[in-house]
Scaffold this active site. Structure first.
Site, PDB file in Angstrom:
ATOM      1  N   ASP A  75      -3.073 -11.454  27.953  1.00 18.01           N
ATOM      2  CA  ASP A  75      -3.296 -12.796  27.444  1.00 18.01           C
ATOM      3  C   ASP A  75      -2.425 -12.972  26.202  1.00 18.01           C
ATOM      4  O   ASP A  75      -2.151 -12.008  25.494  1.00 18.01           O
ATOM      5  CB  ASP A  75      -4.785 -12.955  27.100  1.00 18.01           C
ATOM      6  CG  ASP A  75      -5.183 -14.415  27.046  1.00 18.01           C
ATOM      7  OD1 ASP A  75      -4.293 -15.280  27.158  1.00 18.01           O
ATOM      8  OD2 ASP A  75      -6.380 -14.680  26.887  1.00 18.01           O
ATOM      9  N   ASP A 262     -11.835 -13.524  34.302  1.00 18.67           N
ATOM     10  CA  ASP A 262     -11.995 -12.452  33.316  1.00 18.67           C
ATOM     11  C   ASP A 262     -12.981 -12.923  32.276  1.00 18.67           C
ATOM     12  O   ASP A 262     -13.003 -14.104  31.929  1.00 18.67           O
ATOM     13  CB  ASP A 262     -10.671 -12.097  32.646  1.00 18.67           C
ATOM     14  CG  ASP A 262     -10.262 -13.149  31.635  1.00 18.67           C
ATOM     15  OD1 ASP A 262      -9.688 -14.160  32.060  1.00 18.67           O
ATOM     16  OD2 ASP A 262     -10.541 -12.983  30.435  1.00 18.67           O
TER      17      ASP A 262
END
Ligand SMILES: [Zn+2]
Length: 368
Positions: A75, A262
């Protein structure tokens, strides 16, 4: 849906845990493999601050560093940086061309640009990377949401150009990495649609649900996911960033598009004594998961009644916790604050999520 990566295929729908700093607290990579975790979500920004990208490179890149053989998604860290700056402007400034960020621990300031964020994720060796986006909260006023969308699109365009440059410079075996562009727009369906279309027009091929997936009351923004389902090409991978509860996985899958989810919920809950259990054997007849049907429950292992319970946490769990130990024993481990309690509980909750992912992959989900 299958996403090809240099470290094997990633099949959606699936759940992947947040290994924010390169690890999932209290369990190791072989533990994660044993409960069927297909991939990890690691935060590039957190690695930038510690141990530093150069250190990870010297240790052989992110896969070698974390001892993980499967796909790794990184990320950008935009979400964390934006939250900190919005909480307290002392932490930095968000400009149209860059973010200047002063981490709360007082280290040197960081400058994040769409280009630098992509370069960093290439240096880490990520299989799937996320472009820098401008994150707004669900409560942000309309002009702020619009500005966030404009910036997100402009930054995704710059990220894609940098991504192409990096790809051209690096010759590597196997499938190239994937660049994911988060879609912003808050709770405004027209704005979400506009952002998605602008990103498609800018040449992006994989997408993420940007911003906060829950509304101010904590309910899933399911309508916003439905909008993405309408606009995005059917074969485009979707990452439901930060989602979510088991029922949210089912509800989004029921919309018909497989996503990669996630979320830190199952691992955090495990550390706080909350354990997930299917109410009935998962998948006895190949039936889809019914969203909203209370197909699972959470038990609180510190409840007194578990102290003398010889049964495993769940009869349907085949992970270490339930193959070998009783609720009473886990209760005791937590009471003694032994780290083994965290490991067993974390593996239990992750196994619940991988069983749920299996069932969603094989039989999908419905709303009843
Ligand atoms: Zn278990």
């Amino acid at each position: 849906m299958e996403i090809s990566t240099a470290h094997g295929p990633l099949r959606a729908p699936c759940y992947i845990p947040d290994a924010t700093r390169g690890f999932v607290r209290s369990v190791d990579a072989s533990d994660l493999e044993a409960v069927g975790i297909p991939a990890l979500m690691i935060n590039a920004y957190h690695l930038m601050t510690r141990p530093g990208i150069r250190v990870v490179q010297r240790l052989g890149g992110l896969h070698a560093f974390a001892g993980w053989r499967g796909p790794i998604v990184t990320d950008s860290g935009g979400f964390q940086v934006f939250s900190l700056i919005r909480q307290n402007p002392k932490h930095g400034q968000i400009r149209d061309h860059e973010i200047v960020f002063r981490p709360p621990d007082g280290k040197d300031k960081l400058i994040l640009t769409p280009e630098k964020v992509v370069q960093t994720q290439f240096r880490l060796g990520a299989d799937v990377m996320v472009a820098l986006d401008d994150c707004t909260g669900p409560e942000a006023p309309a002009p702020e949401q619009r500005r966030a969308v404009d910036r997100t699109v402009a930054w995704a365009r710059r990220a894609r150009e940098e991504f192409e440059r990096q790809l051209a410079q690096r010759r590597s075996e196997g499938p190239p990495p994937l660049l994911v562009a988060p879609i912003q727009g808050g709770n405004d369906a027209a704005l979400r649609r506009h952002c998605a279309q602008a990103l498609i027009d800018a040449g992006l091929h994989a997408f993420g649900f940007g911003g906060w997936p829950l509304d101010e009351e904590g309910a899933l923004q399911l309508e916003m996911f439905a909008v993405l389902h309408e606009v995005l090409p059917p074969e485009a991978p979707l990452f439901a960033l930060g989602v979510g509860k088991p029922d949210h996985l089912a509800a989004i899958t029921a919309l018909g598009r497989p996503a990669v989810f996630d979320c830190s919920l199952p691992t955090r809950d495990a550390r706080h004594h909350r354990l997930y259990c299917f109410r009935d054997a998962p998948d006895p007849e190949g039936a889809p998961v019914v969203a909203g049907s209370n197909f699972y429950e959470r038990l609180y292992i510190l409840d007194k009644k578990h102290a003398t319970d010889p049964e495993p946490i769940s009869p349907y769990c085949d992970a270490l916790c339930c193959r070998r130990y009783s609720r009473g024993y886990l209760h005791h481990l937590f009471k003694c604050e032994d780290p083994l309690a965290l490991r067993l509980a974390t593996l239990h909750n992750l196994r619940f999520y991988t069983q749920l992912s299996d069932q969603l992959q094989r039989h999908g989900a419905t709303t009843g």
